[in-house]
Scaffold this motif. Structure first.
Motif, PDB file in Angstrom:
ATOM      1  N   VAL A 183      -6.123 -13.258   3.886  1.00 58.72           N
ATOM      2  CA  VAL A 183      -6.041 -13.554   2.365  1.00 58.72           C
ATOM      3  C   VAL A 183      -7.513 -13.864   1.935  1.00 58.72           C
ATOM      4  CG1 VAL A 183      -5.134 -14.767   0.408  1.00 58.72           C
ATOM      5  CG2 VAL A 183      -3.657 -14.135   2.455  1.00 58.72           C
ATOM      6  N   ARG A 184      -8.239 -14.745   2.511  1.00 60.42           N
ATOM      7  CA  ARG A 184      -9.388 -15.163   2.038  1.00 60.42           C
ATOM      8  C   ARG A 184     -10.429 -14.015   2.125  1.00 60.42           C
ATOM      9  NH1 ARG A 184     -13.616 -16.939   4.743  1.00 60.42           N
ATOM     10  NH2 ARG A 184     -12.619 -17.346   6.559  1.00 60.42           N
ATOM     11  N   LEU A 185     -10.373 -13.071   3.047  1.00 55.75           N
ATOM     12  CA  LEU A 185     -11.303 -12.110   3.522  1.00 55.75           C
ATOM     13  C   LEU A 185     -10.838 -10.577   2.727  1.00 55.75           C
ATOM     14  CD1 LEU A 185     -12.323 -12.866   7.142  1.00 55.75           C
ATOM     15  CD2 LEU A 185     -13.681 -13.347   4.979  1.00 55.75           C
ATOM     16  N   GLN A 186      -9.515 -10.591   2.301  1.00 59.88           N
ATOM     17  CA  GLN A 186      -9.010  -9.596   1.812  1.00 59.88           C
ATOM     18  C   GLN A 186      -8.711  -8.434   2.764  1.00 59.88           C
ATOM     19  OE1 GLN A 186      -7.579  -9.248  -1.790  1.00 59.88           O
ATOM     20  NE2 GLN A 186      -7.815 -11.321  -1.265  1.00 59.88           N
ATOM     21  N   ARG A 187      -8.506  -8.813   3.978  1.00 62.69           N
ATOM     22  CA  ARG A 187      -8.490  -7.879   5.178  1.00 62.69           C
ATOM     23  C   ARG A 187      -7.038  -7.184   4.826  1.00 62.69           C
ATOM     24  NH1 ARG A 187      -8.768 -11.202   9.765  1.00 62.69           N
ATOM     25  NH2 ARG A 187     -11.019 -11.042   9.728  1.00 62.69           N
ATOM     26  N   LYS A 188      -7.263  -5.989   5.121  1.00 60.41           N
ATOM     27  CA  LYS A 188      -6.158  -4.899   4.821  1.00 60.41           C
ATOM     28  C   LYS A 188      -5.604  -4.511   6.283  1.00 60.41           C
ATOM     29  CE  LYS A 188      -6.760  -4.507   0.527  1.00 60.41           C
ATOM     30  NZ  LYS A 188      -6.339  -5.660  -0.388  1.00 60.41           N
ATOM     31  N   PRO A 189      -4.293  -4.607   6.618  1.00 63.91           N
ATOM     32  CA  PRO A 189      -3.674  -4.193   7.655  1.00 63.91           C
ATOM     33  C   PRO A 189      -3.819  -2.749   8.156  1.00 63.91           C
ATOM     34  CG  PRO A 189      -1.888  -4.394   6.301  1.00 63.91           C
ATOM     35  CD  PRO A 189      -3.112  -4.804   5.471  1.00 63.91           C
ATOM     36  N   SER A 190      -4.018  -2.381   9.349  1.00 66.56           N
ATOM     37  CA  SER A 190      -4.273  -1.008   9.716  1.00 66.56           C
ATOM     38  C   SER A 190      -2.702  -0.365   9.730  1.00 66.56           C
ATOM     39  CB  SER A 190      -4.533  -0.904  11.266  1.00 66.56           C
ATOM     40  OG  SER A 190      -4.495   0.335  11.398  1.00 66.56           O
ATOM     41  N   LEU A 191      -2.599   0.641   8.799  1.00 65.11           N
ATOM     42  CA  LEU A 191      -1.120   1.369   8.665  1.00 65.11           C
ATOM     43  C   LEU A 191      -0.888   2.333   9.555  1.00 65.11           C
ATOM     44  CD1 LEU A 191      -1.055   0.993   4.732  1.00 65.11           C
ATOM     45  CD2 LEU A 191      -0.071  -0.620   6.502  1.00 65.11           C
ATOM     46  N   GLU A 192      -1.654   2.680  10.470  1.00 63.16           N
ATOM     47  CA  GLU A 192      -1.526   3.616  11.402  1.00 63.16           C
ATOM     48  C   GLU A 192      -0.322   3.369  12.489  1.00 63.16           C
ATOM     49  OE1 GLU A 192      -5.050   4.579  13.457  1.00 63.16           O
ATOM     50  OE2 GLU A 192      -6.287   4.726  11.400  1.00 63.16           O
TER      51      GLU A 192
END
Length: 105
Positions: free
Chosen positions: A91-100
């Protein structure tokens, strides 16, 4: 009746720097100190309420749970706390999950 109860109780109780002759004595002091009503009109809302954790049910793959359990043994931190710390970091780093999609080969 109270005398009979008092006779069954310890003769001296200590709580920190306070000593009481009996549990009955301690209870009577508590009753005298306890107010019948308390005024909460000037109370302040808990400033940490947003920091409280919300209990959720989540289904995780076994290898994910195993990974965090091994990490928990190494660090001495519960695996639930480690998962929470990792998600907070995302959340802090605004990391997005890989949707592959990965195949389970």
């Amino acid at each position: 009746m109270l005398d009979k109860i008092a006779a069954l109780l310890p003769t001296k109780l200590s709580f920190g720097k306070f000593a009481f002759s009996s549990l009955l004595n301690l209870f009577m002091i508590y009753i005298v100190i306890m107010k019948e009503e308390y005024d909460f009109s000037q109370s302040v809302k808990n400033p940490y309420i947003k920091k409280l954790k919300k209990q959720v049910t989540i289904r995780l793959e076994e290898d994910v749970v195993d990974y965090f359990k091994v990490l928990a043994e190494e660090t001495g931190i519960s695996y639930q706390s480690l998962i929470n710390l990792y998600l907070q970091d995302c959340v802090r780093l605004q990391r997005k999950p890989s949707l592959e999609w990965m195949s389970n080969v």
